[in-house]
Write a protein that holds these residues in place. Structure first.
Motif, PDB file in Angstrom:
ATOM      1  N   THR A   1      -4.062   0.605 -12.409  1.00 55.46           N
ATOM      2  CA  THR A   1      -3.401  -0.650 -12.796  1.00 55.46           C
ATOM      3  C   THR A   1      -3.802  -1.797 -11.873  1.00 55.46           C
ATOM      4  N   LEU A   2      -3.893  -1.484 -10.582  1.00 57.84           N
ATOM      5  CA  LEU A   2      -4.081  -2.549  -9.587  1.00 57.84           C
ATOM      6  C   LEU A   2      -5.518  -3.064  -9.538  1.00 57.84           C
ATOM      7  N   LEU A   3      -6.469  -2.155  -9.690  1.00 59.45           N
ATOM      8  CA  LEU A   3      -7.874  -2.513  -9.445  1.00 59.45           C
ATOM      9  C   LEU A   3      -8.621  -2.775 -10.751  1.00 59.45           C
ATOM     10  N   ARG A   4      -9.570  -3.682 -10.693  1.00 58.47           N
ATOM     11  CA  ARG A   4     -10.476  -3.855 -11.836  1.00 58.47           C
ATOM     12  C   ARG A   4     -11.422  -2.655 -11.905  1.00 58.47           C
ATOM     13  N   ALA A   5     -11.800  -2.133 -10.722  1.00 54.55           N
ATOM     14  CA  ALA A   5     -12.782  -1.036 -10.660  1.00 54.55           C
ATOM     15  C   ALA A   5     -12.230   0.122  -9.834  1.00 54.55           C
ATOM     16  N   PRO A   6     -11.268   0.863 -10.379  1.00 57.69           N
ATOM     17  CA  PRO A   6     -10.671   1.964  -9.604  1.00 57.69           C
ATOM     18  C   PRO A   6     -11.686   3.044  -9.229  1.00 57.69           C
ATOM     19  N   ARG A   7     -12.780   3.137  -9.961  1.00 61.17           N
ATOM     20  CA  ARG A   7     -13.772   4.163  -9.636  1.00 61.17           C
ATOM     21  C   ARG A   7     -14.459   3.899  -8.301  1.00 61.17           C
ATOM     22  N   ALA A   8     -14.261   2.708  -7.748  1.00 65.90           N
ATOM     23  CA  ALA A   8     -14.782   2.435  -6.400  1.00 65.90           C
ATOM     24  C   ALA A   8     -14.192   3.407  -5.377  1.00 65.90           C
ATOM     25  N   LEU A   9     -13.052   4.016  -5.695  1.00 70.11           N
ATOM     26  CA  LEU A   9     -12.409   4.939  -4.753  1.00 70.11           C
ATOM     27  C   LEU A   9     -12.999   6.349  -4.822  1.00 70.11           C
ATOM     28  N   ALA A  10     -13.843   6.604  -5.787  1.00 72.79           N
ATOM     29  CA  ALA A  10     -14.385   7.966  -5.949  1.00 72.79           C
ATOM     30  C   ALA A  10     -15.089   8.421  -4.674  1.00 72.79           C
ATOM     31  N   GLY A  11     -14.763   9.591  -4.231  1.00 75.44           N
ATOM     32  CA  GLY A  11     -15.413  10.176  -3.060  1.00 75.44           C
ATOM     33  C   GLY A  11     -14.900   9.652  -1.738  1.00 75.44           C
ATOM     34  N   LYS A  12     -13.984   8.684  -1.784  1.00 78.58           N
ATOM     35  CA  LYS A  12     -13.490   8.097  -0.533  1.00 78.58           C
ATOM     36  C   LYS A  12     -12.186   8.762  -0.083  1.00 78.58           C
ATOM     37  N   VAL A  13     -11.925   8.595   1.216  1.00 78.46           N
ATOM     38  CA  VAL A  13     -10.649   9.040   1.770  1.00 78.46           C
ATOM     39  C   VAL A  13      -9.625   7.937   1.522  1.00 78.46           C
ATOM     40  N   VAL A  14      -8.567   8.266   0.805  1.00 81.96           N
ATOM     41  CA  VAL A  14      -7.529   7.278   0.506  1.00 81.96           C
ATOM     42  C   VAL A  14      -6.238   7.723   1.190  1.00 81.96           C
ATOM     43  N   ILE A  15      -5.792   6.908   2.137  1.00 83.71           N
ATOM     44  CA  ILE A  15      -4.545   7.226   2.844  1.00 83.71           C
ATOM     45  C   ILE A  15      -3.385   6.591   2.101  1.00 83.71           C
ATOM     46  N   ASP A  16      -2.468   7.418   1.661  1.00 84.89           N
ATOM     47  CA  ASP A  16      -1.235   6.942   1.047  1.00 84.89           C
ATOM     48  C   ASP A  16      -0.157   6.931   2.118  1.00 84.89           C
ATOM     49  N   CYS A  17       0.475   5.786   2.331  1.00 86.97           N
ATOM     50  CA  CYS A  17       1.535   5.719   3.362  1.00 86.97           C
ATOM     51  C   CYS A  17       2.853   5.313   2.747  1.00 86.97           C
ATOM     52  N   ASN A  18       2.997   5.559   1.461  1.00 89.98           N
ATOM     53  CA  ASN A  18       4.149   5.000   0.747  1.00 89.98           C
ATOM     54  C   ASN A  18       5.325   5.956   0.682  1.00 89.98           C
ATOM     55  N   ASN A  19       6.485   5.387   0.861  1.00 91.25           N
ATOM     56  CA  ASN A  19       7.739   6.064   0.605  1.00 91.25           C
ATOM     57  C   ASN A  19       8.310   5.542  -0.695  1.00 91.25           C
ATOM     58  N   ARG A  20       9.042   6.402  -1.367  1.00 92.18           N
ATOM     59  CA  ARG A  20       9.809   5.883  -2.493  1.00 92.18           C
ATOM     60  C   ARG A  20      10.772   4.812  -1.994  1.00 92.18           C
ATOM     61  N   ASP A  21      11.231   3.957  -2.911  1.00 88.07           N
ATOM     62  CA  ASP A  21      12.235   2.953  -2.547  1.00 88.07           C
ATOM     63  C   ASP A  21      13.411   3.631  -1.877  1.00 88.07           C
ATOM     64  N   PHE A  22      13.863   3.041  -0.804  1.00 85.34           N
ATOM     65  CA  PHE A  22      14.993   3.631  -0.099  1.00 85.34           C
ATOM     66  C   PHE A  22      16.269   3.354  -0.873  1.00 85.34           C
ATOM     67  N   ASP A  23      16.990   4.412  -1.124  1.00 89.20           N
ATOM     68  CA  ASP A  23      18.239   4.318  -1.869  1.00 89.20           C
ATOM     69  C   ASP A  23      19.353   4.723  -0.920  1.00 89.20           C
ATOM     70  N   ALA A  24      20.115   3.743  -0.474  1.00 91.95           N
ATOM     71  CA  ALA A  24      21.113   3.998   0.563  1.00 91.95           C
ATOM     72  C   ALA A  24      22.180   4.993   0.098  1.00 91.95           C
ATOM     73  N   ARG A  25      22.309   5.169  -1.204  1.00 92.08           N
ATOM     74  CA  ARG A  25      23.316   6.118  -1.684  1.00 92.08           C
ATOM     75  C   ARG A  25      22.852   7.561  -1.492  1.00 92.08           C
ATOM     76  N   ILE A  26      21.536   7.752  -1.555  1.00 95.80           N
ATOM     77  CA  ILE A  26      20.964   9.094  -1.392  1.00 95.80           C
ATOM     78  C   ILE A  26      21.710  10.104  -2.244  1.00 95.80           C
ATOM     79  N   ASP A  27      21.873   9.787  -3.488  1.00 96.65           N
ATOM     80  CA  ASP A  27      22.554  10.749  -4.341  1.00 96.65           C
ATOM     81  C   ASP A  27      21.668  11.079  -5.542  1.00 96.65           C
ATOM     82  N   ARG A  28      20.413  11.091  -5.288  1.00 86.09           N
ATOM     83  CA  ARG A  28      19.469  11.429  -6.360  1.00 86.09           C
ATOM     84  C   ARG A  28      18.643  12.624  -5.914  1.00 86.09           C
ATOM     85  N   PRO A  29      18.103  13.355  -6.853  1.00 92.39           N
ATOM     86  CA  PRO A  29      17.252  14.483  -6.478  1.00 92.39           C
ATOM     87  C   PRO A  29      15.864  14.018  -6.035  1.00 92.39           C
ATOM     88  N   THR A  30      15.208  14.863  -5.276  1.00 89.59           N
ATOM     89  CA  THR A  30      13.793  14.646  -4.993  1.00 89.59           C
ATOM     90  C   THR A  30      13.023  14.725  -6.306  1.00 89.59           C
TER      91      THR A  30
END
Lengths: 210, 210
Positions: free
Chosen positions: A72-101
């Motif tokens: 969705t984000l990139l015009r050319a997502p295939r540029a990532l092929a073969g590369k190391v992609v570090i994901d550092c994302n957390n799901r949105d923090f939900d202060a209620r913490i009453d949802r399942p993983t």
């Protein structure tokens, strides 16, 4: 190493500038070019571009855009092929913490979105302000960064990038283990926020001395 | 303090004997009376009985039977009314880790089963072998024990029992936060087992020194 940083929020800015300070060539890519320029101006080894420029530039990509995947984000997502992609994302923090993983992690969704990339998830438990303290202050504290990936070589590359920041990289197994890292990320943020420990808080695995 | 230990497996035996050594009166209650007698014989302040004896004896109850709740286990579950009940149970460890976190934790199920009891969950991240190292070795290492409860006074009581073992009690909020402790318990066991760190491994929240 050539590192492309996609997204110039707290995490992208902090880790990109730290790696530039360590001698890597860094391209900051943002959907907002002025933001990328402002961050890149902070270091001579950094340059600015759009998100596709960052994807094309790096041998390693730090992917900091949460919940929006490369197809969705990139015009050319295939540029990532073969590369190391570090994901550092957390799901949105939900202060209620009453949802399942969720039954699948953000990191797995990223990997499914760019199947030719080598996704490594890392840094989910590290507030950017902690990383900014720098290697000399961090190294003696032996703070864990948990790494999950299905690609051993990619994991070793990211392990090197983790270690040079002064953290201790912990091999937490395959990418699907990121399903446990998401609630662990919630758990540390619960203590930072609702429990009042503040942003300078770490969650680490340590050997117990006998 | 009078402490009733329900279940004489690794966790019940270890923590009961440690508290007996600290001067508490402990009654070990097991479905297998011979097992309770064998454990109680290890300390002069300890005695043995069945699970109902332990429930009746203690002001504080350590409830170590996993997945079997008091209304099933005890002839007189109402003996727990008004008492502090420490839940130290983790869900069964699933090495595949490909399931979601349940929408309700074991600790909450225990509290729902004995609504007049004051349930505190604790020790989910502590291997019994670590506790057995004893206060003098543990205290300088500042290892976290995470506590969740809806009853502040009960939590304070358990905090005292945690501290005297040489751990650092961390207030992790309401009982429903145990939903995060279950995957955190999986996460530490993943590293102990599949990742090869071994049983002498801790997971702790620490302030980051600036």
């Amino acid at each position: 190493m050539k590192i492309g940083v996609i997204g110039t929020g707290n995490m992208g800015r902090t880790f990109g500038l730290l790696w530039a300070s360590n001698g890597h060539d860094v391209l900051f890519g943002s959907r907002d070019r002025a933001k990328a320029e402002a961050v890149a101006a902070k270091h001579e080894r950094a340059r600015a571009g759009d998100v596709d420029d960052a994807a094309a530039f790096g041998d390693v990509i730090l992917y900091t855009v949460r919940g929006v995947f490369p197809s969705t984000l990139l015009r050319a997502p295939r540029a990532l092929a073969g590369k190391v992609v570090i994901d550092c994302n957390n799901r949105d923090f939900d202060a209620r913490i009453d949802r399942p993983t969720p039954e699948v992690s953000l990191a797995e969704r990223l990997a499914a979105d760019v199947p030719q990339a080598k996704v490594v998830t890392a840094f989910q438990t590290i507030p950017h302000a902690v990383a900014e303290l720098g290697r000399d202050k961090l190294a003696p504290q032996r703070i864990s960064v948990f790494l999950c990936s299905d690609d051993a070589a990619a994991k070793a590359t990211v392990q090197g990038l983790v270690d040079e920041l002064g953290f201790v990289g912990i091999d937490s197994g395959e990418l699907k283990r990121a399903r446990l890292l998401e609630p662990v990320g919630d758990f540390i943020r619960l203590h930072i926020g609702a429990r009042g420990h503040g942003i300078f808080t770490s969650l680490s695995i340590q050997p117990v001395q006998r």
